[in-house]
Write an enzyme that holds these catalytic residues in place. Structure first.
Site, mmCIF file in Angstrom:
data_model
loop_
_atom_site.group_PDB
_atom_site.id
_atom_site.type_symbol
_atom_site.label_atom_id
_atom_site.label_comp_id
_atom_site.label_asym_id
_atom_site.label_seq_id
_atom_site.Cartn_x
_atom_site.Cartn_y
_atom_site.Cartn_z
ATOM 1 C CG ASN A 137 -1.825 -1.231 1.221
ATOM 2 O OD1 ASN A 137 -1.986 -1.910 0.207
ATOM 3 N ND2 ASN A 137 -2.377 -1.553 2.386
ATOM 4 C CG HIS A 154 4.399 -1.979 -4.697
ATOM 5 N ND1 HIS A 154 3.264 -2.753 -4.703
ATOM 6 C CD2 HIS A 154 5.430 -2.831 -4.942
ATOM 7 C CE1 HIS A 154 3.593 -4.013 -4.957
ATOM 8 N NE2 HIS A 154 4.888 -4.091 -5.111
ATOM 9 C CB CYS A 182 11.404 19.320 -10.954
ATOM 10 S SG CYS A 182 12.844 19.276 -9.878
ATOM 11 C CB CYS A 185 15.717 20.535 -13.108
ATOM 12 S SG CYS A 185 14.642 19.109 -13.303
ATOM 13 N N GLY A 222 -5.117 -9.161 3.616
ATOM 14 C CA GLY A 222 -5.774 -8.330 2.613
ATOM 15 C C GLY A 222 -5.029 -8.159 1.314
ATOM 16 C CG ASN A 248 -8.152 -12.169 1.185
ATOM 17 O OD1 ASN A 248 -9.269 -11.971 0.733
ATOM 18 N ND2 ASN A 248 -7.057 -11.682 0.629
HETATM 19 C C1 BV8 Z 1 9.202 -6.072 -11.139
HETATM 20 C C2 BV8 Z 1 2.078 0.769 -6.910
HETATM 21 C C3 BV8 Z 1 11.297 -6.528 -12.182
HETATM 22 C C4 BV8 Z 1 1.373 1.807 -7.662
HETATM 23 C C5 BV8 Z 1 1.789 -1.522 -7.738
HETATM 24 C C6 BV8 Z 1 6.693 -13.060 -11.590
HETATM 25 C C7 BV8 Z 1 5.593 -13.732 -12.029
HETATM 26 C C8 BV8 Z 1 4.626 -13.034 -12.774
HETATM 27 C C9 BV8 Z 1 4.745 -11.666 -13.072
HETATM 28 C C10 BV8 Z 1 5.842 -11.013 -12.622
HETATM 29 C C11 BV8 Z 1 6.810 -11.707 -11.906
HETATM 30 N N1 BV8 Z 1 7.755 -10.805 -11.586
HETATM 31 C C12 BV8 Z 1 7.418 -9.579 -12.091
HETATM 32 C C13 BV8 Z 1 6.262 -9.687 -12.741
HETATM 33 C C14 BV8 Z 1 5.582 -8.587 -13.391
HETATM 34 C C15 BV8 Z 1 4.700 -7.766 -12.413
HETATM 35 C C16 BV8 Z 1 3.596 -8.596 -11.820
HETATM 36 O O1 BV8 Z 1 3.665 -9.085 -10.703
HETATM 37 N N2 BV8 Z 1 2.514 -8.719 -12.601
HETATM 38 C C17 BV8 Z 1 1.319 -9.429 -12.078
HETATM 39 C C18 BV8 Z 1 0.083 -8.674 -12.527
HETATM 40 C C19 BV8 Z 1 1.304 -10.841 -12.550
HETATM 41 N N3 BV8 Z 1 5.517 -7.216 -11.320
HETATM 42 C C20 BV8 Z 1 6.160 -6.039 -11.562
HETATM 43 O O2 BV8 Z 1 6.120 -5.437 -12.609
HETATM 44 C C21 BV8 Z 1 6.983 -5.502 -10.399
HETATM 45 N N4 BV8 Z 1 8.286 -5.120 -10.873
HETATM 46 O O3 BV8 Z 1 8.985 -7.242 -10.934
HETATM 47 O O4 BV8 Z 1 10.366 -5.558 -11.667
HETATM 48 C C22 BV8 Z 1 10.724 -7.016 -13.422
HETATM 49 C C23 BV8 Z 1 10.370 -6.076 -14.353
HETATM 50 C C24 BV8 Z 1 9.828 -6.553 -15.545
HETATM 51 C C25 BV8 Z 1 9.587 -7.922 -15.769
HETATM 52 C C26 BV8 Z 1 9.979 -8.829 -14.766
HETATM 53 C C27 BV8 Z 1 10.534 -8.368 -13.588
HETATM 54 C C28 BV8 Z 1 6.351 -4.197 -9.831
HETATM 55 C C29 BV8 Z 1 5.005 -4.475 -9.249
HETATM 56 C C30 BV8 Z 1 4.482 -3.222 -8.513
HETATM 57 C C31 BV8 Z 1 3.412 -2.510 -9.319
HETATM 58 N N5 BV8 Z 1 2.857 -1.414 -8.528
HETATM 59 N N6 BV8 Z 1 1.370 -0.489 -6.948
HETATM 60 C C32 BV8 Z 1 -0.044 2.036 -7.196
HETATM 61 O O5 BV8 Z 1 -0.474 1.489 -6.165
HETATM 62 O O6 BV8 Z 1 -0.685 2.791 -7.896
HETATM 63 S S1 BV8 Z 1 0.979 -3.042 -7.663
HETATM 64 C C33 BV8 Z 1 -0.558 -2.736 -6.870
HETATM 65 O O7 BV8 Z 1 -1.387 -3.814 -7.275
HETATM 66 C C34 BV8 Z 1 -0.522 -2.802 -5.360
HETATM 67 O O8 BV8 Z 1 0.586 -2.174 -4.808
HETATM 68 C C35 BV8 Z 1 -0.559 -4.306 -5.099
HETATM 69 O O9 BV8 Z 1 0.722 -4.856 -5.201
HETATM 70 C C36 BV8 Z 1 -1.412 -4.809 -6.256
HETATM 71 C C37 BV8 Z 1 -2.846 -4.991 -5.835
HETATM 72 O O10 BV8 Z 1 -2.899 -6.123 -5.032
HETATM 73 P P1 BV8 Z 1 -3.591 -6.028 -3.575
HETATM 74 O O11 BV8 Z 1 -2.999 -4.933 -2.804
HETATM 75 O O12 BV8 Z 1 -3.572 -7.395 -3.035
HETATM 76 O O13 BV8 Z 1 -5.097 -5.558 -3.912
HETATM 77 P P2 BV8 Z 1 -6.255 -6.401 -4.657
HETATM 78 O O14 BV8 Z 1 -7.356 -5.434 -4.898
HETATM 79 O O15 BV8 Z 1 -5.718 -7.180 -5.798
HETATM 80 O O16 BV8 Z 1 -6.730 -7.470 -3.557
HETATM 81 C C38 BV8 Z 1 -7.320 -7.034 -2.356
HETATM 82 C C39 BV8 Z 1 -7.472 -8.285 -1.515
HETATM 83 O O17 BV8 Z 1 -7.970 -7.907 -0.237
HETATM 84 C C40 BV8 Z 1 -8.448 -9.301 -2.104
HETATM 85 O O18 BV8 Z 1 -7.903 -10.600 -1.974
HETATM 86 C C41 BV8 Z 1 -9.700 -9.135 -1.229
HETATM 87 O O19 BV8 Z 1 -10.420 -10.347 -1.079
HETATM 88 C C42 BV8 Z 1 -9.097 -8.698 0.088
HETATM 89 N N7 BV8 Z 1 -9.949 -7.851 0.936
HETATM 90 C C43 BV8 Z 1 -10.791 -6.853 0.533
HETATM 91 N N8 BV8 Z 1 -11.358 -6.254 1.624
HETATM 92 C C44 BV8 Z 1 -10.838 -6.893 2.725
HETATM 93 C C45 BV8 Z 1 -9.933 -7.903 2.286
HETATM 94 N N9 BV8 Z 1 -9.254 -8.693 3.130
HETATM 95 C C46 BV8 Z 1 -9.480 -8.509 4.479
HETATM 96 N N10 BV8 Z 1 -10.321 -7.538 4.985
HETATM 97 C C47 BV8 Z 1 -11.024 -6.735 4.139
HETATM 98 N N11 BV8 Z 1 -11.860 -5.814 4.653
HETATM 99 ZN ZN ZN Z 2 14.232 17.991 -11.298
#
Ligand code: BV8
Ligand code: ZN
Length: 276
Positions: A137, A154, A182, A185, A222, A248
Site C-alpha cells: 500500500n 511500492h 520540479c 529543474c 488483505g 482475507n
Molecule cells: C518487477 C504501486 C522486475 C502503484 C503496484 C513473476 C511472475 C509473474 C509476473 C511477474 C513476476 N515478476 C514480475 C512480474 C511482473 C509484475 C507482476 O507481478 N505482474 C502481475 C500482474 C502478474 N511485477 C512487476 O512489474 C513488479 N516489478 O517485478 O520488476 C521485473 C520487471 C519486468 C519484468 C519482470 C521483472 C512491480 C510491481 C508493482 C506494481 N505497482 N502499486 C499504485 O499502487 O498505484 S501493484 C498494486 O497492485 C498494489 O501495490 C498491489 O501490489 C497490487 C494490488 O494487489 P492487492 O494490494 O492485493 O489488492 P487487490 O485489490 O488485488 O486485492 C485485495 C485483496 O484484499 C483481495 O484478496 C480481497 O479479497 C481482500 N480484501 C478486501 N477487503 C478486505 C480484504 N481482506 C481482508 N479484509 C477486508 N476488509
Molecule cells: Zn528535477
C-alpha cells in the site's frame, strides 16, 4: 476447522513468535474507505493498468495518470487507520517489548533508511528486526497507526520524484497541478511509486527478503497475492516451514501454503488475535 479454532491457533502462534514478518495489501485499507484494485468497484474497474500504472502509460498521457493519483491522494488524505492497522502497531510494540524482556536487542537500520523507520540502535550492523511490516500500500496508513518498521514495497503516494534530476519531495498540496514541475529543474514530476515493469528499490528488496528469511511467523493480510515480488515473500517463508497465517475475505494463492486461513474482514478478525 471452525473459525473459532483457527483464531485460537493463530493467537497461540502469534504469542509464541519471536520474529514476525507481515505482508499487507489493499484489503487492509478497505475498511478505511480506500478502494482496493481487483474487488468490485475497485481501481482497475475504471482504469486500465497499462494506462495509469506503467512508465509507458505516463509517457503517453501524464495528465490521465496525475488525475488518477490526485484522486487517490484525496481519498488517502481523508482516510484514517482502522482497527487492523492499529492492531499491527500494537503487535509490533508487544513483540519489541517481549524481545527486550528476553534481552533480544531490537535492531534495525542504525542509520535510518529513508522510509521513515529509523528504529535502529545506531550500532549500524544489520540484524533482522523482531517485527517487519512489508506493505504494497502507498497510502501511509500503517505509519499513521504508529507502525515503525514499515517497508513500503511500492513507494508512497505522499512522495513525488522528478523525471529528470530524480529529486524526491513531499511538501505538496493534496491535489497537485495536473502537470507538476520540479522546483529544482522544472522537469515533469511523477508519483514516487513503483509501476508495473519497474524494479523495486534494491535496499527495499534486501530488507524484505531478509525479513522473510529470518521470521519465525509470517502474517498475510488483505492481498490477492498476484503481484510479484511482493507475493513471493509468504511463499519464501512457507518454504522454510515457517507457519503462515492469512486473513482475507476469500482464498488466495497463499491459502495453499497457510497454516491458518481466517476468512473475514481484517478490521474484525485481527483485533481478536492480539490480546489487549
Ligand atoms: C518487477 C504501486 C522486475 C502503484 C503496484 C513473476 C511472475 C509473474 C509476473 C511477474 C513476476 N515478476 C514480475 C512480474 C511482473 C509484475 C507482476 O507481478 N505482474 C502481475 C500482474 C502478474 N511485477 C512487476 O512489474 C513488479 N516489478 O517485478 O520488476 C521485473 C520487471 C519486468 C519484468 C519482470 C521483472 C512491480 C510491481 C508493482 C506494481 N505497482 N502499486 C499504485 O499502487 O498505484 S501493484 C498494486 O497492485 C498494489 O501495490 C498491489 O501490489 C497490487 C494490488 O494487489 P492487492 O494490494 O492485493 O489488492 P487487490 O485489490 O488485488 O486485492 C485485495 C485483496 O484484499 C483481495 O484478496 C480481497 O479479497 C481482500 N480484501 C478486501 N477487503 C478486505 C480484504 N481482506 C481482508 N479484509 C477486508 N476488509
Ligand atoms: Zn528535477
Amino acid at each position: 476447522m471452525a473459525q473459532s479454532k483457527s483464531i485460537t491457533q493463530a493467537k497461540k502462534l502469534l504469542k509464541e513468535a519471536k520474529k514476525v514478518c507481515v505482508l499487507t495489501g489493499a484489503g487492509i485499507s478497505a475498511e478505511s474507505g480506500i478502494k482496493t484494485f481487483r474487488d468490485a468497484g475497485g481501481l482497475w474497474e475504471d482504469h486500465a493498468v497499462e494506462d495509469v500504472a506503467t512508465p509507458e502509460g505516463f509517457t503517453r498521457d501524464p495528465k490521465l495518470v496525475w488525475r488518477f493519483y490526485n484522486a487517490r491522494r484525496k481519498s488517502a488524505d481523508v482516510a484514517a487507520p482502522n482497527a487492523a492497522h492499529l492492531t499491527l502497531a500494537r503487535l509490533e510494540l508487544a513483540k519489541q517489548r517481549q524481545s527486550k524482556q528476553k534481552s533480544y536487542p531490537v535492531l534495525g537500520h542504525g542509520e535510518g533508511n529513508g522510509n521513515g523507520n529509523g528504529n535502529g540502535n545506531g550500532t549500524g550492523h544489520h540484524k533482522s528486526a523482531v517485527f517487519t511490516l512489508l506493505t504494497q500500500n502507498i497510502d501511509g496508513l500503517h505509519q499513521q497507526a504508529g507502525s515503525t518498521n514499515v517497508v513500503e514495497l511500492h513507494g508512497s503516494i505522499w512522495k513525488v520524484r522528478c523525471t529528470k534530476c530524480g529529486l524526491i519531495t513531499t511538501d505538496h498540496p493534496i491535489e497537485l497541478p495536473i502537470l507538476p514541475k520540479c522546483e529544482a529543474c522544472s522537469a515533469l514530476l511523477r508519483p514516487h511509486v513503483v509501476w508495473f515493469g519497474e524494479n523495486l528499490e534494491s535496499e527495499i528488496l534486501e530488507k524484505a527478503e531478509a525479513a522473510a528469511l529470518a521470521c519465525d511467523l509470517f502474517l498475510v493480510i488483505g492481498t490477492s497475492a498476484i503481484v510479484h515480488p511482493a507475493a513471493s515473500y509468504p511463499l519464501l517463508a512457507a518454504q522454510r516451514k515457517v507457519p503462515v497465517i492469512e486473513i482475507n475475505l476469500e482464498n488466495t494463492p497463499v491459502t495453499a501454503v497457510s497454516a491458518v486461513t481466517l476468512l473475514g474482514k481484517a478490521g474484525e478478525l485481527l483485533p481478536k488475535l492480539v490480546s489487549e
